[in-house]
Design a protein around this motif. Structure first.
Motif, mmCIF file in Angstrom:
data_model
loop_
_atom_site.group_PDB
_atom_site.id
_atom_site.type_symbol
_atom_site.label_atom_id
_atom_site.label_comp_id
_atom_site.label_asym_id
_atom_site.label_seq_id
_atom_site.Cartn_x
_atom_site.Cartn_y
_atom_site.Cartn_z
ATOM 1 N N ALA A 16 0.832 -1.203 0.000
ATOM 2 C CA ALA A 16 0.000 0.000 0.000
ATOM 3 C C ALA A 16 0.869 1.256 0.000
ATOM 4 C CB ALA A 16 -0.924 -0.014 1.218
ATOM 5 N N ASP A 37 9.794 3.464 7.160
ATOM 6 C CA ASP A 37 9.553 2.033 7.388
ATOM 7 C C ASP A 37 10.574 1.531 8.396
ATOM 8 O OD1 ASP A 37 7.894 -0.281 5.569
ATOM 9 O OD2 ASP A 37 9.484 -1.013 6.891
ATOM 10 N N LYS A 45 5.887 -10.240 -0.722
ATOM 11 C CA LYS A 45 5.468 -11.428 0.040
ATOM 12 C C LYS A 45 4.947 -12.587 -0.813
ATOM 13 C CE LYS A 45 4.805 -9.042 4.389
ATOM 14 N NZ LYS A 45 3.890 -8.625 5.441
ATOM 15 N N ASP A 283 -3.652 -3.846 4.858
ATOM 16 C CA ASP A 283 -4.149 -4.836 5.831
ATOM 17 C C ASP A 283 -4.712 -4.227 7.110
ATOM 18 O OD1 ASP A 283 -3.181 -6.618 3.998
ATOM 19 O OD2 ASP A 283 -1.757 -7.606 5.341
ATOM 20 N N ALA A 297 -2.513 -8.158 -1.179
ATOM 21 C CA ALA A 297 -1.687 -7.137 -1.830
ATOM 22 C C ALA A 297 -2.488 -6.455 -2.933
ATOM 23 C CB ALA A 297 -0.433 -7.790 -2.402
HETATM 24 C C1 LIG Z 1 3.739 -15.377 2.549
HETATM 25 C C2 LIG Z 1 2.674 -14.437 2.043
HETATM 26 C C3 LIG Z 1 2.166 -14.593 0.765
HETATM 27 C C4 LIG Z 1 1.189 -13.740 0.279
HETATM 28 N N1 LIG Z 1 0.710 -13.923 -0.992
HETATM 29 C C5 LIG Z 1 -0.194 -13.056 -1.510
HETATM 30 C C6 LIG Z 1 -0.669 -13.201 -2.849
HETATM 31 O O1 LIG Z 1 -0.289 -14.152 -3.544
HETATM 32 N N2 LIG Z 1 -1.531 -12.271 -3.330
HETATM 33 C C7 LIG Z 1 -1.962 -11.220 -2.568
HETATM 34 O O2 LIG Z 1 -2.720 -10.382 -3.072
HETATM 35 N N3 LIG Z 1 -1.569 -11.082 -1.282
HETATM 36 C C8 LIG Z 1 -0.697 -11.963 -0.723
HETATM 37 N N4 LIG Z 1 -0.278 -11.833 0.574
HETATM 38 C C9 LIG Z 1 -0.845 -10.761 1.407
HETATM 39 C C10 LIG Z 1 -0.145 -9.445 1.113
HETATM 40 O O3 LIG Z 1 1.250 -9.597 1.142
HETATM 41 C C11 LIG Z 1 -0.594 -8.380 2.104
HETATM 42 O O4 LIG Z 1 -1.996 -8.282 2.049
HETATM 43 C C12 LIG Z 1 0.050 -7.050 1.726
HETATM 44 O O5 LIG Z 1 1.444 -7.127 1.938
HETATM 45 C C13 LIG Z 1 -0.550 -5.923 2.555
HETATM 46 O O6 LIG Z 1 0.058 -4.724 2.187
HETATM 47 P P1 LIG Z 1 0.293 -3.589 3.269
HETATM 48 O O7 LIG Z 1 0.932 -2.470 2.552
HETATM 49 O O8 LIG Z 1 -0.938 -3.366 4.060
HETATM 50 O O9 LIG Z 1 1.331 -4.243 4.299
HETATM 51 P P2 LIG Z 1 2.805 -4.796 4.049
HETATM 52 O O10 LIG Z 1 3.052 -5.065 2.617
HETATM 53 O O11 LIG Z 1 2.993 -5.919 5.007
HETATM 54 O O12 LIG Z 1 3.746 -3.581 4.505
HETATM 55 C C14 LIG Z 1 3.730 -3.087 5.813
HETATM 56 C C15 LIG Z 1 5.021 -2.305 6.005
HETATM 57 O O13 LIG Z 1 4.907 -1.557 7.219
HETATM 58 C C16 LIG Z 1 6.158 -1.589 7.906
HETATM 59 N N5 LIG Z 1 5.886 -1.314 9.334
HETATM 60 C C17 LIG Z 1 5.164 -2.081 10.187
HETATM 61 N N6 LIG Z 1 5.090 -1.490 11.395
HETATM 62 C C18 LIG Z 1 5.780 -0.324 11.298
HETATM 63 C C19 LIG Z 1 6.062 0.735 12.229
HETATM 64 N N7 LIG Z 1 5.604 0.738 13.497
HETATM 65 N N8 LIG Z 1 6.819 1.776 11.803
HETATM 66 C C20 LIG Z 1 7.286 1.808 10.507
HETATM 67 N N9 LIG Z 1 7.038 0.841 9.610
HETATM 68 C C21 LIG Z 1 6.285 -0.211 9.988
HETATM 69 C C22 LIG Z 1 6.674 -2.989 7.606
HETATM 70 O O14 LIG Z 1 8.075 -3.084 7.782
HETATM 71 C C23 LIG Z 1 6.243 -3.195 6.153
HETATM 72 O O15 LIG Z 1 7.246 -2.808 5.245
HETATM 73 C C24 LIG Z 1 0.703 -12.686 1.099
HETATM 74 C C25 LIG Z 1 1.214 -12.527 2.393
HETATM 75 C C26 LIG Z 1 2.191 -13.384 2.864
HETATM 76 C C27 LIG Z 1 2.731 -13.201 4.257
#
Ligand SMILES: Cc1cc2nc3c(=O)[nH]c(=O)nc-3n(C[C@H](O)[C@H](O)[C@H](O)COP(=O)(O)OP(=O)(O)OC[C@H]3O[C@@H](n4cnc5c(N)ncnc54)[C@H](O)[C@@H]3O)c2cc1C
Length: 396
Positions: A16, A37, A45, A283, A297
């Motif tokens: 995101a 981050d 992922k 998420d 994702a």
């Molecule tokens: C093994 C695995 C496989 C997956 N496969 C798929 C798939 O095939 N298709 C799909 O659509 N989705 C998949 N997903 C789900 C998908 O990866 C997540 O839904 C997606 O990453 C969410 O995006 P996000 O930006 O909310 O969080 P994330 O991508 O997890 O990013 C969160 C970021 O916030 C940072 N952060 C956290 N806390 C703090 C803090 N306090 N201060 C500063 N930074 C912080 C972290 O370091 C990270 O970089 C998978 C997940 C996993 C674990």
């Protein structure tokens, strides 16, 4: 073009955060954007299984944030958010650094949910970030020296299935694999085609699937599972916990803002209630009236792209537009060189689906120059991948 003084701060640079930052810079290069981050590397992922099987190399799916953002002309700071003062528009970080923001975008992702089950935290492996990956990889390599080690995977969702098939293929029957699912079917929330393909893949590999089974406790040596016959305790060598995730919101004070199912409740413009200059996406966020959106994702990237356009509208004094989700289908990896794809009227399985899946993901990875060093690397056979991360709505 209107400009603002205090920065737009994006906390969390996963799917995101990365998408909103790169798109925003693309739409309006003069905006002051600060991305923070707690980690140094982005992690793609969905490709973690392929890193495990060495189908791709670690660096290919984990580019450095500093490089990605400096190439894009965006300031990046490695730090961990510990506190927010919404009333003062200020953030506090783990080293006590304080930053004021004009707009705040929270996207800190998820952490595994242990559901307070005894022993899970201490005695299970997880598969959610780079650290989890390294610990699990090390443990599997150590255990593979002998045959018939008992490996339990808890959770029959995509992660559990993908790990089971990949580990079985990598270690070629070294492990007796048990997949434990509390409901009466695997991939209950996924497309029927992918579910059926996954069932075939598990059967082909003789992976033991225990349905209607709930884990009660995990100790150093055993796992207790209850089902209709009662509670059974099995010796275990390794347990991998993929039974669910919860939002990563350790920096929020209790009841500070409205939450639903533990996630930050936002309106259709992705704004947090009472704080219209603050947004949550990915998420950690739940959009009012869109409770059924999957935690993926694909959703995170679409929200990121939408918010970038909305923010520009807001800065220009115009009304933001409501977010709409476009379901582009789903892809699952099913062992080495195999996958299943279902979406937009297309279903594909086996090796062809694997090739299609990796090409689709290749088009979403942020570009890095180092990638060009690897001529054989399939991921970077396409050029200008970075540009494709920008305004890429057909994510999966
Ligand atoms: C093994 C695995 C496989 C997956 N496969 C798929 C798939 O095939 N298709 C799909 O659509 N989705 C998949 N997903 C789900 C998908 O990866 C997540 O839904 C997606 O990453 C969410 O995006 P996000 O930006 O909310 O969080 P994330 O991508 O997890 O990013 C969160 C970021 O916030 C940072 N952060 C956290 N806390 C703090 C803090 N306090 N201060 C500063 N930074 C912080 C972290 O370091 C990270 O970089 C998978 C997940 C996993 C674990």
């Amino acid at each position: 073009m209107k400009s603002i003084q205090k920065p737009i701060v994006i906390v969390g640079a996963g799917f995101a955060g990365m998408t909103v930052a790169l798109n925003l810079k693309n739409i309006n290069p003069s905006l002051p954007i600060l991305v923070v981050d707690s980690e140094s590397n982005f992690i793609f992922k969905p490709l973690m299984y392929e890193i495990l099987s060495k189908e791709i190399r670690m660096w290919e799916a984990t580019p450095k944030f500093a490089k990605i953002f400096s190439d894009a002309g965006i300031t990046f700071l490695k730090n961990s958010l510990t506190k927010i003062s919404f009333k003062e528009n200020s953030l506090e970080f783990s080293d006590k650094l304080k930053i004021n923001y004009k707009y705040l975008i929270l996207c800190t992702g998820s952490v595994p949910n242990q559901f307070s089950i005894k022993g899970v935290d201490e005695n299970c492996y997880f598969f959610n970030n780079l650290e989890d990956f390294k610990k699990l990889n090390y443990a599997l390599k150590n255990l593979q020296k002998e045959y018939n080690k008992k490996l339990f995977i808890v959770g029959g969702g995509p992660s559990g299935i993908e790990l089971a098939c990949k580990i079985d293929d990598i270690y070629k029957k070294k492990f007796d694999i048990y997949l434990i699912e509390k409901s009466n079917e695997i991939l209950g929330k996924n497309k029927i085609f992918n579910r059926e393909e996954a069932e075939k893949s598990l059967e082909k590999r003789k992976i033991n699937v225990l349905l209607n089974s709930i884990v009660n406790q995990v100790s150093e040596t055993a796992i207790s599972i209850s089902n209709e016959t009662g509670i059974n305790t099995f010796d275990k060598d390794i347990v991998i916990w993929t039974a669910g995730v919860k939002p990563n919101l350790s920096y929020l004070e209790t009841d500070e803002i409205t939450k639903k199912f533990g996630r930050i409740l936002v309106n259709k413009n992705l704004q947090i209630d009472n704080y219209n200059n603050c947004f949550a996406l990915g998420d950690i966020a739940l959009i009012e009236g869109m409770e059924d959106l999957p935690i993926t994702a694909q959703v995170a990237m679409q929200e990121g792209s939408h918010l970038a356009s909305n923010l520009e509208l807001l800065i220009q004094g115009k009304d933001p537009l409501p977010f709409e989700f476009q379901d582009n289908g789903e892809m699952i990896s099913l062992g080495i060189g195999e996958a299943s794809i279902s979406g937009l009227g297309v279903t594909l399985s086996g090796k062809l689906a694997f090739e299609a899946r990796r090409l689709i993901y290749a088009s979403k990875l942020p570009d890095i120059k180092e990638s060009l060093k690897s001529a054989s690397s399939w991921i970077f056979q396409k050029k200008s991948i970075f540009k494709k991360f920008v305004k890429k709505d057909n994510s999966n």
